[in-house]
Structure formats: structure tokens, C-alpha cells
Design an enzyme around this catalytic site. Structure first.
Site, mmCIF file in Angstrom:
data_model
loop_
_atom_site.group_PDB
_atom_site.id
_atom_site.type_symbol
_atom_site.label_atom_id
_atom_site.label_comp_id
_atom_site.label_asym_id
_atom_site.label_seq_id
_atom_site.Cartn_x
_atom_site.Cartn_y
_atom_site.Cartn_z
ATOM 1 N N HIS A 426 0.829 -1.212 0.000
ATOM 2 C CA HIS A 426 0.000 0.000 0.000
ATOM 3 C C HIS A 426 0.863 1.262 0.000
ATOM 4 C CE1 HIS A 426 -2.397 3.151 2.035
ATOM 5 N NE2 HIS A 426 -3.339 2.704 1.230
ATOM 6 N N CYS A 802 -5.130 31.017 -2.234
ATOM 7 C CA CYS A 802 -3.755 30.715 -1.834
ATOM 8 C C CYS A 802 -3.689 29.691 -0.701
ATOM 9 C CB CYS A 802 -2.997 31.981 -1.447
ATOM 10 S SG CYS A 802 -3.725 32.819 -0.035
HETATM 11 C C1 PEP Z 1 -4.970 30.072 4.655
HETATM 12 O O1 PEP Z 1 -5.490 30.266 5.742
HETATM 13 O O2 PEP Z 1 -5.544 29.519 3.704
HETATM 14 C C2 PEP Z 1 -3.577 30.465 4.421
HETATM 15 C C3 PEP Z 1 -3.027 30.322 3.241
HETATM 16 O O3 PEP Z 1 -2.899 30.961 5.485
HETATM 17 P P1 PEP Z 1 -2.219 30.077 6.607
HETATM 18 O O4 PEP Z 1 -2.220 28.675 6.126
HETATM 19 O O5 PEP Z 1 -0.873 30.651 6.798
HETATM 20 O O6 PEP Z 1 -3.121 30.302 7.772
#
Ligand code: PEP
Ligand code: MG
EC number: 2.7.9.1
Length: 849
Positions: A426, A802
Site C-alpha cells: 500500500h 492561496c
Molecule cells: C490560509 O489560511 O488559507 C492560508 C493560506 O494561510 P495560513 O495557512 O498561513 O493560515
């Protein structure tokens, strides 16, 4: 009357026959194509998938009719022909039609020994695979006339009837057994794991046997024209004299080299004309079937037959090179080359390798199951791996062996090490699938599941949190961190991705926190940095001290003094990052985490800190306690900190602006993007904006120069998404931080979800871990609301994502459809994202911007 009931849904594969992949399977279609290329393919009949389904349901095929397509003395083989070669199928059965009369005929044409061996082989195969008799009873070391008699007798004794002599009956039984095997549960599960639909059909091909045994040069071989690992041009394969096609799977020392070789005789030496024909046929296959094919051939008493061909099984690296070279040679289009490479397969090519020039402290060896190397802290459970990932700490998941429920832990780890298992265990399969460096079967490490330790043969003990390096390319486990070489990105890789960039219509940036990350991002041709988490710049030893001084400052003046020490360090980082990115956009997020994350957690650490700050231990402890919060992730962090202690953001803004000026002085240019985290109200943005504008004015005046910048907001709270229209009045861009947004939408802690996520997914509460795969229904709706309201206020508002989801093809599809400008993901996912975005643009051209 009965004859009317027989299924007649089969067709001889001639040039003009109506053979299609959906009706007869890929193999039938491929054999027709080979025939059309004038290859010497033996006569073949395709049995349709519909017929096979009917056979599995209990009906019978007109086998006499099938056999009538062949000569009266022909023997035949049956091979599976599913719609997709990856889906496997029941094993091939050879020499059907063999009986006493044909045996006698073969004695005359091929000699007694070959005839006996062929008959014996058929009896064995039929007894075990069709009549389902015990294989032990038919295991015979050396073929001989006596062994044949024994096998026929064993069959009669077990079945209470002689071995069937009628070729039509033999064929009917073989077809029935193959049809039923395909319909069985284990075959179904196996092919479903390879992406087949539950009711995937199976066609069968019945082909006249070419013996590969007898006088003169006789035998069977496979040949391919590229190296299956690198994809570079090279003839590889094997030829085994006096053999039939299924023998090729056995390890055999008598195999001949294909091309001339100083180590021994080769097919090229023994049969140069046949070899040249094969080479020509390989080139024809490539040009006309538009694929690198592995050709299976039989030589029967000096004459060549091509009995089968399959796509060369290949590594991801080879697959990519093959696609690019086919396009460069004008055989396929660039678009097709792009679509032929699965984005997730790229991750295997991207991983760093241990630098062979550096020292290697090897503590154990295992099977090198998935390439690349990774360094991290040991964790012993999937929950610990997930917790580690949410802290931003690289970890190596160490298990006795992994099970399906470990998949989430494997997603969170940078490498995997198991004590047990082999190449197809696995951990190995999943590790390769994820492009995760992985070692399995490291049995010289003893794993104590209770004490949570691993101990090497020489007695070195490792506990949770210890740093090790997994070298999945060599199978070596190294103590500590090692020097790494960046991944080898060859010309084919770069070419394919540049073609992908030509067609994709959504931007791809990288999340990069340090100059080292920025270098990787740039190397992978990210179009900028979408998230630079500035706090990661403060964890280095010297900076941490200044940071702690800042936290412990009693007055604004003391705080300003500590920040003044941090300013040049931060400015230098920004200068480096800007220079590496060479004018590409860089989005810098202002300080985000709660302050207590920078304080030591042990008493010993507190004592050291008291010493460094020259303050009493009791005071340090008291101050640390005062910073503690019940829910730190929902407490004083992000913009809240920026408003309560505005000097921090002031310092960061000043460092950014001074870095911009310095880069300009050196001849570069950059318009930085400054992003405010964890916003939930417009007023927060107004307050921060006013201060940042003031810092900009101060720096402009002090340096007597001008510069531009953009200010934007990170949407991480549901309220920010709902109030995006308001917030966009002061923001040039909105970037959705889907990690926090998921946490807050579900009211589910990122750090604690691992404890019950498996149960939740298993019980179908969540279809997937929403921290891993974007929850398009809930979090996704907030994204759409935020995007729409934001753009109502500001038409040209730049939109992006992001969070960790940014690199997933599913999230890219979602963001692209929602009209986002770019996604930002970890640097190593950038190539995957570039290719996935290209796939989307090619497959759904109307969804894009
Ligand atoms: C998020 O909250 O999506 C982010 C990118 O910031 P962090 O992961 O640093 O909280
Ligand atoms: Mg966040």
C-alpha cells in the site's frame, strides 16, 4: 433449433471489419491496426464485449463457427481485450484445439519433443485455469511423453471424464471461464482501482497460434524502441528460443540479447533480416499508431509473426518524453501531448535528491519504493502527520505498514517509511501515486509500536520528533537532514510545460516564504508569488531573539527598538525575494500568527529566554501565560494583532518599501502586493491602510524617491467573504485563504480535525477531508459570493486562492470557472498546476476567462 440460440457476435479482424474499441476492446482494435500496417499478424477473430457478457450470463458462443475461420488443424489462443489496456483481464490461454490428432500432426511438423511440450502445456493450463483443478497436481518439472500421459490421466481421474478432445468444446469452456473471471468480484475491484467503471466490458480475441517451437530459429520475444524509465531512444526487450508468449513472463537465463552485444549472441546476429523487419515495424507503429509500442512477436521455424502489441509500459518521466517527442516529430499535436500527460504524474519528477557529494549517515536500508528524498521529523501516526502539517512542520510518517486509512497521513507527510511491505504494498503504490519519497520493507529497523521508537541494527534509537531523511531513490534511511540537489528538470519537461503555458488561461503563482522557496518557485516558472508568509522569516535563531524582545517590550519605544533590529533582516529577505522573482509580482502577507507561537514551551526554554532578555524567570513565565489564549487560532492574530500592535505592520511595510527602492537602485523593478490577513470587517482594512499609506509617505520623503504598491485582503473568515463588497472598496485584490476559511466555515480546527477525520470520511459525513479537497458546496459558495460581491464594487478586482487547495486540479477547475485570475500553491505543485490548467483550457475551453 439449439444452434439458433448460440451467440454469433464475433468477427474476423480484417482490414475492413467493423472493429471498434468500445465494442471489441483495445486489443482487437490494435491488432486490426497492425494488420493494416501490413504486419504479419496471424488470423484473429474478435469476440465482442456484448457476447462476452452473454457468455458470463450462461449463454454459449458459436465456437465451431469461430474455429471455422481458421484452418482445420489450427490451434488458437484467447487473450483479453478490455476497453483500456490498464484494466488488465484474465490470463491468456494458449494452444486451444490441441488433441490427440493435432498432437500427431505437430509431431510431424515440429518434432516429438515440441509437440509433447505444447500438448502438456495446454493440458496444464486448461486443468488449472478452466477446470479449476489443483495446480499442484499438474506441476511437472520437465516436459516429456510420460509427463503428458500423467497429466492426461490426472485430469481424467479428477474430472471423471477424459480430457476434452473437441476443439469447439475446449474453446467454449475457455471463453466461459474468462468471461466469468472478468465478472468476478476480485477482478472487478482490481480494475476499479485502476479507474475502470464498475460495468466495464471485456472483449476477447481468438488468434491462430504460431508455435515458436520446433526446428530452425523459433521462439518468442518482445521488443520496444525506447527505454521505459527515461523515455530515451533505445532498443530493449528479450527473445527466448523455443518458447511461447506466456513464457516471456518467466525469468529465463537463455534469453537472447536483441541488439548486438559483446556479452553474448543476439537476435540481430542470428536473424539480421528479422531484426531489421522488427525495427521497421516499430517505426511504422510509432508513426501510424502514434504511440511507442512494445511488439510481441513469434518466430516459427525462421518466419516472423507479430502476435500482439501494447503501449510500452512506462515511468512518468518516460511518458512525458514520449509525448513531447511524438509532438516534435509531428506525429501528434502539442495539445495531444499535453493531454497525454496526467498532471499528478509530474510530481514524481519534481522531488529533490540527496546530494551524492554530501555525507550520508545511513542507519537502515529498505526497498526504494518511490523516488525522491525528503527530510522531516518522525511521526508514528496519520493523526500526528496531519497535526504536523498544520503546524507547517515537515514530517516523515513511520509505520509498520500502511493501510488505506493512512492515506490522509500520507498526504500530510513529506516522506514515508515502513518496516514491512514490497514494491506493490500500500505505502509503495500510494507513495508513487502521490510522488512522495517512500521506503518500504526496511526490516533492519525494528519498530516498537508501543514505545514509539525505531531502532537500527547497530542499536541507534529514534523517537517521535527526531529528524531523518528518506531517500526513496536508493532505499536508504539517513539520520538527520542532508544536502539536497534540486530535481532534474530536463528539456522534455520544460518543453511540455511551456506548451501548457501557451494554452492555459488562469495564472499560477507559488506560495513561497523565503528566498530558498522563491528560487524553487522561479525554477518551476511560477508567474509570481501569491503568498509570502512573512512570519516564517522570523524563526531563525538571531531573529527569534529580536522577535521575543519585541514581544516582551513594555513600551512602544522598547517595541520600536526591537523592531528596528528586525527591520534590516526583513528588508534583506525581501530584496532577495524580489531579485529572484525578477519583476514578477510578489504578494507579501503581513504578520499573521498569535505571538505566543514565538515563545518557548518548556521550562528550560523559558529559563534560557529569561537569560537572553535579562529578566527574571518568573516575569517571563507570567508574560508568556498572559499571552496564552483559549482558542489561539480565533484570538489575537492576523489583522487584530496589526491593529493592537501597529508597529509590527509599520516595520514590515517599511522593510518592503525600502527593499523596493534597493531593488530599483540595482536596476530591477517591482510593485509589491501587501496583503492583510484574517480580515473580517472593512474598518480593519481602513485602519491598516491609513498606517501603511503613512509609512509609504515617510519612506518616499526620507529616500526622496517614489514607488508603487498594491494593498489587498486575504479572505479567510466567512464574514470577509460575505462583506467582500465593502472590503473591496479598499482592496486592489482579494486572495482566498481556504485553510482558515475551511476551518472557520466548518468551525473545525485545522490542528485537531485529524483525530476524527477518518471516521467522518468513512461514514460519509464528508466526502473528502475538506482541508485537502476544497469543499465546493460550502466553502466554494463563500468563494463565489466573495468574488461576485467584490467585483460588483471593483470591476478589476484581482481574485485568487492561496490555501493548500490551490494546487489541486479540482480547485483549479473551480477557480477558473469562477473567473479567478490565478491560483497560488506550494512551489513543488506549480508544474502540476500549470499542466492541470492547460488540460482544463483544452477540455473546457468555454469555462475560462
Ligand atoms: C490560509 O489560511 O488559507 C492560508 C493560506 O494561510 P495560513 O495557512 O498561513 O493560515
Ligand atoms: Mg490563514
Amino acid at each position: 433449433m439449439q444452434k439458433l440460440d448460440l451467440i454469433t457476435d464475433f468477427a474476423e479482424i480484417t482490414h475492413g471489419a467493423a472493429i471498434t474499441t468500445p465494442t471489441h476492446g483495445w486489443r482487437a482494435k490494435c491488432l486490426q491496426r497492425l494488420g493494416r500496417l501490413d504486419m504479419p499478424v496471424p488470423r484473429t477473430v474478435a469476440v465482442s464485449a456484448a457476447a462476452v457478457q452473454a457468455i458470463a450470463a450462461g449463454r454459449s458462443l458459436d465456437c465451431a463457427g469461430v474455429l471455422a475461420c481458421f484452418g482445420p488443424d489450427a490451434l488458437v489462443s484467447v487473450r483479453p481485450s478490455p476497453e483500456n489496456p490498464e484494466w488488465g483481464g484474465p490470463s491468456t490461454v494458449l494452444n486451444i484445439g490441441m488433441n490427440a490428432a493435432r498432437h500427431a500432426g505437430l509431431v510431424l511438423t515440429h518434432g516429438q519433443a515440441a509437440a509433447d511440450a505444447l500438448y502438456l502445456r495446454f493440458v496444464q493450463g486448461y486443468a488449472v485455469h478452466v477446470a479449476r483443478l489443483d495446480p499442484d497436481m499438474f506441476e511437472i518439472a520437465e516436459p516429456s511423453a510420460q509427463a503428458l500421459r500423467d497429466a492426461l490421466r490426472a485430469y481424467r481421474d479428477e474430472m471423471d471424464e477424459p480430457f476434452p478432445e473437441d476443439p469447439a468444446r475446449q474453446l467454449a469452456e475457455v471463453l466461459r471461464s474468462m468471461a466469468r473471471a472478468w465478472a468476478g468480484t476480485s477482478a472487478r475491484l482490481l480494475r476499479q482501482s485502476k479507474g475502470a467503471p464498475e460495468d466495464a466490458p471485456l472483449g476477447l480475441v481468438v488468434q491462430e497460434m504460431v508455435q515458436g517451437m520446433g526446428q530452425g530459429l523459433s521462439g518468442t520475444g518482445v521488443i520496444q524502441f525506447i527505454d521505459p524509465v527515461t523515455g530515451l531512444e533505445q532498443i530493449t526487450g528479450r527473445f527466448v528460443g523455443q518458447s511461447q508468449s506466456t513464457d516471456l513472463n518467466d525469468v529465463c537465463e537463455e534469453a537472447l540479447y536483441l541488439t548486438r552485444d559483446p556479452r553474448g549472441p543476439s537476435l540481430e546476429d542470428l536473424a539480421p533480416e528479422i531484426f531489421a523487419t522488427l525495427a521497421r515495424q516499430g517505426a511504422a507503429c510509432r508513426a501510424k499508431l502514434r504511440e511507442e509500442m512494445q511488439i510481441k512477436f513469434t518466430i516459427d521455424r525462421n518466419s516472423l509473426a507479430v502476435i500482439d502489441a501494447v503501449r510500452v509500459p512506462r515511468s512518468s518521466r518516460a511518458g512525458l518524453r514520449i509525448a513531447v517527442e511524438l509532438a516534435q516529430d509531428g506525429i501528434i499535436t502539442r495539445e495531444e501531448a499535453i493531454l497525454r500527460v496526467e498532471p499528478r504524474a509530474l510530481s514524481e519528477l519534481l522531488h529533490p535528491q540527496v546530494d551524492p557529494r554530501g555525507p550520508r549517515d545511513v542507519v537502515a536500508r529498505g526497498i526504494a519504493a518511490s523516488p525522491g528524498a525528503a527530510t522531516g521529523r518522525i511521526v508514528f501516526s496519520s493523526a500526528a502527520a496531519q497535526a504536523s502539517e498544520s503546524r507547517g512542520e515537515a514530517c516523515i510518517l513511520v509505520r509498520r505498514e500502511t493501510a488505506p486509512e493512512d492515506i490522509r497521513g500520507m498526504h500530510s507527510a513529506v516522506g514515508v517509511l515502513t518496516e514491512r511491505g514490497g514494491m506493490t504494498s500500500h505505502a509503495a503504490v500510494i507513495g508513487r501515486g502521490l510522488g512522495l519519497p517512500c521506503i518500504v520493507g526496511a526490516s533492519d529497523l525494528s519498530f516498537d509500536a508501543k514505545a514509539l521508537t525505531i531502532t537500527s541494527k547497530s542499536g541507534r534509537k529514534f523517537v517521535e520528533g527526531d529528524v531523518i531523511t528518506v531517500d526513496g531513490t536508493t532505499g536508504e534511511v539517513l539520520a538527520g537532514a542532508t544536502e539536497m540537489l534540486p530535481p532534474a528538470l530536463d528539456d522534455a519537461f520544460r518543453t511540455l510545460l511551456s506548451w501548457a503555458d501557451d494554452v492555459r488561461d488562469i495564472g499560477i503563482r507559488a506560495n513561497a516564504d523565503t528566498p530558498a522557496d522563491a528560487l524553487v518557485a522561479r525554477n518551476f516558472m511560477a508567474q509570481g508569488i501569491g503568498l509570502c508568509r512573512t512570519e516564517h522569516m522570523f524563526f531563525e535563531e538571531a531573529r527569534l531573539v529580536a522577535m521575543r524582545e519585541m514581544i516582551f517590550a513594555d513600551t512602544p519605544a522598547d517595541r520600536a527598538a526591537a523592531l528596528a533590529r528586525l527591520l534590516p533582516m526583513q528588508r534583506d529577505d525581501f530584496v532577495q525575494v524580489f531579485e529572484i522573482m525578477q519583476g514578477l509580482p510578489v504578494c507579501i502577507r503581513l504578520f499573521d500568527p498569535p505571538l505566543h507561537e514565538f515563545l518557548p514551551h518548556s521550562r528550560e526554554g523559558m529559563r534560557e529566554l529569561a537569560e537572553a532578555l535579562d529578566r527574571p524567570l518568573s516575569e517571563v513565565i507570567r508574560r508568556a501565560e498572559a499571552l496564552a489564549e483559549f482558542n489561539p487560532m480565533l484570538g489575537m492574530r492576523g489583522v487584530r494583532l496589526g491593529i493592537v500592535l501597529p508597529e509590527i505592520y509599520d516595520m514590515q511595510a517599511q522593510a518592503i518599501f525600502e527593499a523596493v527602492i534597493e531593488v530599483a537602485r540595482r536596476g530591477g523593478s517591482i510593485v509589491p502586493e501587501i496583503m492583510i490577513p484574517l480580515v473580517s470587517a472593512r474598518r480593519e482594512v481602513e485602519l491598516v491602510k491609513t498606517r501603511i499609506d503613512a509609512v509609504a509617505a515617510r519612506v518616499r520623503t526620507a529616500k526622496l524617491t517614489d514607488f508603487a504598491f498594491k494593498l489587498g485582503v486575504m479572505v479567510e473568515t466567512p464574514r470577509a467573504a460575505l462583506r467582500a463588497g465593502d472590503i473591496a472598496q479598499h482592496a486592489a485584490f482579494l486572495s482566498f485563504g481556504t485553510n482558515d476559511l475551511t476551518q472557520m466555515t466548518y468551525g473545525l480546527s485545522r490542528d485537531d480535525a485529524g483525530r476524527f477525520m477518518n471516521t467522518y470520511v468513512q461514514q460519509g459525513v464528508f466526502p473528502e477531508d475538506p482541508f485537502h479537497i476544497l469543499d465546493v458546496d460550502g466553502v466554494g459558495e463563500l468563494l463565489l459570493i466573495g468574488a461576485e460581491r467584490g467585483r460588483q464594487t471593483r470591476e478589476k478586482l484581482t481574485l485568487s486562492i492561496c490555501g493548500e487547495h490551490g494546487g489541486n486540479p479540482e480547485s483549479i477547475a473551480f477557480c477558473r470557472k469562477a473567473g479567478f485570475d490565478y491560483v497560488s500553491c506550494s512551489p513543488y505543485r506549480v508544474p502540476l498546476a500549470r499542466l492541470a490548467a492547460a488540460h482544463l483550457a483544452l477540455l473546457d475551453p468555454n469555462d475560462g476567462n
